[in-house]
Design a protein around this motif. Sequence first.
Motif, PDB file in Angstrom:
ATOM      1  N   MET A  56      -6.306  -7.043  -6.845  1.00 44.46           N
ATOM      2  CA  MET A  56      -5.515  -6.547  -5.682  1.00 44.46           C
ATOM      3  C   MET A  56      -4.475  -5.508  -6.266  1.00 44.46           C
ATOM      4  O   MET A  56      -3.968  -4.493  -5.898  1.00 44.46           O
TER       5      MET A  56
ATOM      6  N   SER B 298      -2.954 -10.711  -6.598  1.00 50.43           N
ATOM      7  CA  SER B 298      -4.097 -11.037  -7.498  1.00 50.43           C
ATOM      8  C   SER B 298      -4.243  -9.958  -8.483  1.00 50.43           C
ATOM      9  O   SER B 298      -3.904  -8.850  -8.195  1.00 50.43           O
TER      10      SER B 298
ATOM     11  N   GLN C 275       0.731  -1.142   0.161  1.00 48.49           N
ATOM     12  CA  GLN C 275      -0.046  -0.013   0.077  1.00 48.49           C
ATOM     13  C   GLN C 275       0.815   1.195  -0.012  1.00 48.49           C
ATOM     14  O   GLN C 275       1.827   1.414   0.959  1.00 48.49           O
TER      15      GLN C 275
END
Length: 308
Positions: free
Chosen positions: A251, A248, A213
């Motif tokens: 994601m 993924s 993130q």
Amino acid sequence: MISFKQRDIISILHFNKEEILYILDVTKRMEQTDYSQILKGKVLSVLFFEPSTRTRLSFEAAMKRLGGMVIGFAESGATSIAKGESFSDSLKTIEGYCDVVVLRHYLEGAAQLAADIVNVPVINAGDGSNQHPTQTFLDLYTILKTKGILEGLKIGFLGDLKYGRTVHSLAYALAYFGAEMYFISPPNLRMPNDCMEELKKRRVTCHEAESLQGIGKQLDVIYCTRIQEERFADPIEFEKVRGIYRLSKPMIEGLGVKDDLKIMHPLPRVDEMDESLDGTNYAVYFDQVRNGVPVRKAILAAVLGATE
């Protein structure tokens, strides 16, 4: 003139930038030209004390495609080592049968020990959690082919950075090319201190984090690794980090990554990377695998003096 003849390939730290680029250049030639007979009459011995699919088979394929022959084992339990023969005696015996040795071993330093024992070139195919230099050459070649450059990239290393020998070797190599590196892992699987100190000496800009993130959108390459259960002395410690990361397609896209981001993985994967990524333009890990053959052709030809 750069020469690799009769040279051991033990650690990426033993090579400078020009030598690395030389192997990448020879690899390109191996892809473009037929060199099917340049190692005719030469014998490669593959000695694998740890499981392997890609490394062992790509070395065997490379040697055979250059006209050479392959002997060796993928399970030491079927050799005289199981009878109590020493590592040193086994190597001294095998040395008499071959021109070059490729060794994978579960102990750090085993490849250097082997190189000290025999008089033929020894190629390190992974020694414990230490280094995996030929994987580094194919990783660099994959980055060069898919990104077009090696200089000045932002590389994120994700997963098991403590035991991940492919990460250690690649980070050292990328230091030559001015990479900015992001190390993303749980606290107990961070890059080893000695690795970080070496990168600091090379003036590499490094960042450590526990999540992608806020980082993912900056990266040119994500190098994902599995959590290596076999390296943990305590199963409880492994369970704490099992499945902690899972890349993924949704994601990755949710991170706002660059359109030309490339995702690499030395494989095998377990649960850290979803198959939904396989068909995307991000995924280059199967190209990475295929690059193992021309890279290892280049290395074998170089240490046996066939590129001079």
